[in-house]
Design an enzyme around this catalytic site. Sequence first.
Site, short mmCIF file in Angstrom:
data_model
loop_
_atom_site.label_atom_id
_atom_site.label_comp_id
_atom_site.label_asym_id
_atom_site.label_seq_id
_atom_site.Cartn_x
_atom_site.Cartn_y
_atom_site.Cartn_z
N ARG A 9 -5.34 5.29 -8.08
CA ARG A 9 -5.53 4.16 -9.00
C ARG A 9 -5.18 4.52 -10.44
NH1 ARG A 9 -9.09 4.12 -5.00
NH2 ARG A 9 -9.53 2.17 -3.87
N ALA B 76 -8.95 2.11 5.16
CA ALA B 76 -8.63 1.77 6.55
C ALA B 76 -9.62 2.43 7.51
CB ALA B 76 -7.21 2.19 6.89
N TYR C 22 5.71 6.39 10.17
CA TYR C 22 5.54 4.94 10.13
C TYR C 22 6.64 4.24 10.93
CZ TYR C 22 2.45 6.10 6.20
OH TYR C 22 1.46 6.63 5.40
N HIS D 217 3.87 -1.47 -0.65
CA HIS D 217 3.52 -2.65 0.15
C HIS D 217 4.73 -3.49 0.53
CE1 HIS D 217 -0.95 -2.72 -1.32
NE2 HIS D 217 -0.65 -1.67 -0.57
N LEU E 212 -1.21 0.93 2.43
CA LEU E 212 -0.58 2.04 1.70
C LEU E 212 -0.75 1.83 0.19
CD1 LEU E 212 2.72 2.19 3.80
CD2 LEU E 212 0.75 3.74 3.95
N LYS F 95 -3.76 -6.08 -0.75
CA LYS F 95 -3.55 -6.60 -2.09
C LYS F 95 -3.41 -5.44 -3.08
CE LYS F 95 -7.73 -7.67 -1.01
NZ LYS F 95 -8.01 -6.38 -0.43
N ASP G 168 -5.81 -3.41 -8.87
CA ASP G 168 -6.83 -3.04 -7.89
C ASP G 168 -7.88 -4.13 -7.72
OD1 ASP G 168 -8.03 -1.29 -6.04
OD2 ASP G 168 -9.44 -0.58 -7.57
#
Length: 324
Positions: free
Chosen positions: A166, A16, A59, A80, A75, A98, A178
Amino acid sequence: MGEPVRWAILGAGKFAREHMGPAIHGATGAQLVALGTSSRDKAAPFEGFAPELRVHDTYDAVLADADVDVVYIPLPNHLHIEWAMRALRAGKHVLVEKPVGLQAAQIDPLIALRDETGLIAAEAFMIAHHPQWARARHLIADGAIGDLRHVDGVFCYNNPDLTNVRFDAAKGGGSLPDIGVYTIGSTRLATGQDPVEITHADIDYLNGVDVMARVSARFDGFTAHWVTAMNVHQTQHMTFLGSEGRIHLCAPFNAGSYGEAQLELTQIDGSMRVERWPNHAQYVTQVVAFCASVRNDAPYAWSLEDARATQAVMDAVYVAALPR
């Protein structure tokens, strides 16, 4: 043109900060007005390019901000769906990174809530807004390479940091969540088809996540083979092989940062034409397109249904890779 569409971001992560934040700030018709993070240090770079940014320490405070039209959600994967639904219930349009969900069925309630609220909700599949993919889709449909026979796709990088999100199975880590969304999703984007069968799936696991996946699939009239990996030298390409030609995309996913966006069209007479897009900012284009959907109900290139269909393929890949 009217008032800009006002955007907020949940979380102050690297992607971001380096990509979508600047894209929102720089897009015509958009304004980055709010950020959700409890870390002033993480907020500082955003304030550097958007000095009037409001920083909320939760948030929920972002969702309660009446001066926010759209919430962008980058996030960790497992969050998500939850925050996309919270944002819709708060009356905000949603662009969610995604993969939207970790299984296709998880996306169904989000689609239903989108329809119930009448708000715009979509997956941030930025390549759907890059002209190289519109061109590839047109050429395939127009028969420029004859009948499509096979698609070959590779997206790999080498991340040695095992503390990275990840590599966290509980947070939706893995190469398929990913980057499998790119190889599989772009095949669907370019051809308009879903596979009829996953014919082979071979997955290497580490820490409970797939670090390398080799997948073969059969479509109606053509086959595909995809490789995704988090432990292989940085490589990406997509190739569409036809009966009378070939389309090769050299930087299909991270156009600009990986390399210049180029489409090579080789035809039956041996000629090759190269089309280039050296300066196209696909993240900015994505923001502009989303703003057009919010303001003018313009069609958006990649829907939640598209995201669900790609996730359904990944679900099938995991099943096909199970021991028999």
